[in-house]
Design an enzyme around this catalytic site. Structure first.
Site, PDB file in Angstrom:
ATOM      1  CE  LYS A 272      -4.063  -1.623   2.569  1.00 42.80           C
ATOM      2  NZ  LYS A 272      -5.030  -1.500   1.474  1.00 42.80           N
ATOM      3  NE  ARG A 344     -11.098  -9.366  -1.884  1.00 41.95           N
ATOM      4  CZ  ARG A 344     -11.354  -8.459  -2.820  1.00 41.95           C
ATOM      5  NH1 ARG A 344     -11.672  -8.822  -4.040  1.00 41.95           N
ATOM      6  NH2 ARG A 344     -11.306  -7.166  -2.534  1.00 41.95           N
TER       7      ARG A 344
HETATM    8  N1  BES Z   1      -8.228  -3.434   4.302  1.00 40.81           N
HETATM    9  C1  BES Z   1      -8.367  -3.053   2.949  1.00 40.81           C
HETATM   10  C2  BES Z   1      -9.638  -2.258   2.677  1.00 40.81           C
HETATM   11  C3  BES Z   1      -9.795  -0.935   3.364  1.00 40.81           C
HETATM   12  C4  BES Z   1      -9.383   0.225   2.732  1.00 40.81           C
HETATM   13  C5  BES Z   1     -10.390  -0.837   4.589  1.00 40.81           C
HETATM   14  C6  BES Z   1      -9.551   1.441   3.347  1.00 40.81           C
HETATM   15  C7  BES Z   1     -10.558   0.376   5.209  1.00 40.81           C
HETATM   16  C8  BES Z   1     -10.138   1.523   4.594  1.00 40.81           C
HETATM   17  C9  BES Z   1      -8.381  -4.283   2.037  1.00 40.81           C
HETATM   18  O1  BES Z   1      -7.648  -5.355   2.473  1.00 40.81           O
HETATM   19  C10 BES Z   1      -7.812  -3.856   0.728  1.00 40.81           C
HETATM   20  O2  BES Z   1      -6.667  -3.506   0.695  1.00 40.81           O
HETATM   21  N2  BES Z   1      -8.629  -3.875  -0.309  1.00 40.81           N
HETATM   22  C11 BES Z   1      -8.226  -3.465  -1.595  1.00 40.81           C
HETATM   23  C12 BES Z   1      -8.770  -4.452  -2.605  1.00 40.81           C
HETATM   24  C13 BES Z   1      -8.189  -4.318  -3.967  1.00 40.81           C
HETATM   25  C14 BES Z   1      -6.741  -4.755  -3.972  1.00 40.81           C
HETATM   26  C15 BES Z   1      -9.004  -5.157  -4.917  1.00 40.81           C
HETATM   27  C16 BES Z   1      -8.765  -2.073  -1.857  1.00 40.81           C
HETATM   28  O3  BES Z   1      -9.860  -1.765  -1.380  1.00 40.81           O
HETATM   29  O4  BES Z   1      -8.081  -1.291  -2.467  1.00 40.81           O
HETATM   30 ZN    ZN Z   2      -5.578  -5.238   1.834  1.00 38.92          ZN
END
Ligand code: BES
Ligand code: ZN
Ligand code: ZN
Length: 489
Positions: A272, A344
């Site tokens: 990230k 997931r």
């Molecule tokens: N934990 C994150 C989602 C999230 C983002 C929660 C902001 C709370 C605030 C999750 O694991 C994630 O990183 N999701 C990705 C999915 C993508 C790679 C398809 C996302 O939302 O960008």
């Molecule tokens: Zn994530």
């Protein structure tokens, strides 16, 4: 904070008077017995205050400047709903805290909701008072005079029935559970690893008869064939845990609650850019823990299982990689296309495990996608289900509890978007659109034929301006799950 139900107006506390108009001051249960001079002063100011626009004044009584009166504008009467009511209650506590008021008295009749009973209004008041009073201060040096804190709240109820007392006590349990959930979620990632989360769960469970816990370690998780949990966790020095909570009589078909317990989500190899808030990525797991805690304390006549797969998602030489194929608990394989879609992946195992209980319903709670925030903003969670009629059920539970959710689509056509090439299911969709939906479509592959609700609580992970809640986690999911358990017998 102490919250008390009282039937006689106390003499010397600060007062919160919820008002629609200036004319109500002389009839208000907490104000009408004030002296003439005080009443005249309050009325004069009230006449210039737009209570119907939510304007609020904190004033000192001329007869006794040590006493404050908050004239709390309730907004437009015809727009008064459970939602605006909860916001007003929180606003008053938050303003009182800012102003340094320590003991408040409310007249709960100010906050009455038409068409509902007093017990319901009172319950929402108590929960939201507690929520507004909370903040995460563990790591800050306390100022000499102490933190500003509303220490005591009195709720004036002229007729305290057994039913009201019960509602009051229950709401206190729920409000406290929400705040305990926030405490865990607000804890920095280094202090809330999978092992520490499991330890916190064990400690919580110890205090409550009727609630049982089992924590599976890495070896047991691997033995069970939970390749998703093992895969996501393998890049971290922190070992995964799989927390199993049990409540209620074994002869009843259970509700199974599943919570995402990623104690820190760096994204893994798909790292990230800004993981700053990702210590809260175990919020779903914390919500499940404290929902069960509250349900056990409330002694609800249901059987509930809580499942919390917990891992840390780290990039390292041992991390899982894009392209890896992971075999989940029930045998389906996941094709990892993005290591940041890790929630997931661990939920896939937990949802499979949930099926073994032959549940009435499976409900998962997860900070799953940024896309859900893109779709809804930050005022409600996204609700998905494999049975369309459950969307209405869920939305009602959300509205009643104040833990708001909004129904989202899950047509079977979406399944196409998460078909794998080399594995059964891909962990991200084929396009950059509808990310909350493709995540839900992914989870749906792992619940079998069981009725299922999925709450994507990424939108409600943290508070926003105007919610009158401290910065940080807000405990989304706890009230929803408890209300659901109340309604499912
Ligand atoms: N934990 C994150 C989602 C999230 C983002 C929660 C902001 C709370 C605030 C999750 O694991 C994630 O990183 N999701 C990705 C999915 C993508 C790679 C398809 C996302 O939302 O960008
Ligand atoms: Zn994530
Ligand atoms: Zn995550």
């Amino acid at each position: 904070m102490e919250v008390k139900l009282i039937s006689k107006k106390p003499d010397s506390t600060d007062i919160v008077a919820g008002l629609w108009s200036a004319a109500e001051i002389s009839k208000h249960p907490l104000l009408k017995t004030l002296g003439k001079e005080d009443l005249a002063y309050l009325t004069a100011i009230a006449k210039k205050t737009d209570f119907d626009k939510g304007k609020t004044e904190i004033l000192r009584l001329p007869s006794n400047p040590a006493r404050a009166v908050m004239l709390l504008g309730l907004g437009e009467k015809k727009k008064w709903t459970a939602r605006t009511m909860m916001l007003s209650v929180r606003k008053s506590v938050s303003l009182a805290k800012e102003a340094g008021l320590e003991t408040l008295t409310f007249s709960s009749s100010d906050f009455t909701l038409k068409g509902t009973d007093r017990a319901y209004t009172l319950g929402l008041m108590v929960q939201n008072i507690l929520m507004a009073g909370y903040s995460y201060l563990k790591h800050k040096e306390e100022p000499k005079k102490g933190w500003p804190e509303v220490k005591t709240v009195n709720l004036l109820e002229p007729k305290i029935s057994a039913k009201l007392t019960k509602a009051f006590k229950e709401a206190f349990i729920i409000g406290r559970a929400v705040n305990n959930c926030r405490d865990l979620a607000d804890t920095p990632g280094g202090e809330m690893t999978p092992a520490l989360l499991a330890g916190a769960a064990e400690k919580t469970v110890k205090e409550i008869p009727g609630l049982k816990i089992k924590v599976l370690d890495e070896i047991q998780i691997r033995k069970l064939g939970m390749g998703g949990v093992i895969g996501v966790s393998q890049g971290s020095v922190e070992k995964p845990k799989f927390i199993i909570l049990e409540y209620g009589p074994t002869n009843k078909k259970p509700l199974v609650f599943v919570g995402k317990g990623v104690t820190f989500d760096t994204g893994g190899i798909n790292i990230k850019v800004d993981p700053l808030t990702m210590h809260m990525d175990m919020s779903g797991g914390a919500a499940v823990l404290y929902a069960l805690e509250a349900i056990a304390r409330l002694k609800l006549p249901v059987r509930v299982i809580g499942l919390i797969p917990t891992v840390e998602n780290m990039p390292s030489g041992s991390s899982y990689r894009p392209g890896d194929l992971l075999k989940t608990y029930k045998g389906k394989t996941i094709e990892v296309l993005n290591t940041d879609a890790e929630g997931r992946v661990i939920l896939a195992d937990a949802l499979g495990y949930a099926q073994d209980y032959k549940p009435q319903i499976i409900v998962d709670v997860a900070t799953l996608t940024g896309a859900a925030m893109g779709a809804l903003g930050q005022r409600m969670s996204a609700l998905f289900s494999n049975q369309e009629k459950l969307l209405a059920v869920g939305q009602k539970i959300g509205n009643q509890s104040g833990d708001f959710v909004w129904p989202m689509p899950l047509w079977e056509e979406y399944d196409e978007e998460i078909k794998g090439t080399f594995g059964d299911v891909a962990n991200i969709g084929k396009t950059r659109y509808g990310g909350a939906i493709t995540a839900a479509a992914f989870l749906k592959q792992f619940v079998g034929e069981y009725p299922w609700m999925h709450l994507d609580i990424a939108p409600t992970m943290t508070s926003i301006e105007g919610q009158y809640l401290a910065k940080g986690a807000i405990g989304a999911g706890v009230r929803f799950l408890v209300e659901l358990a109340r309604q499912y017998k």
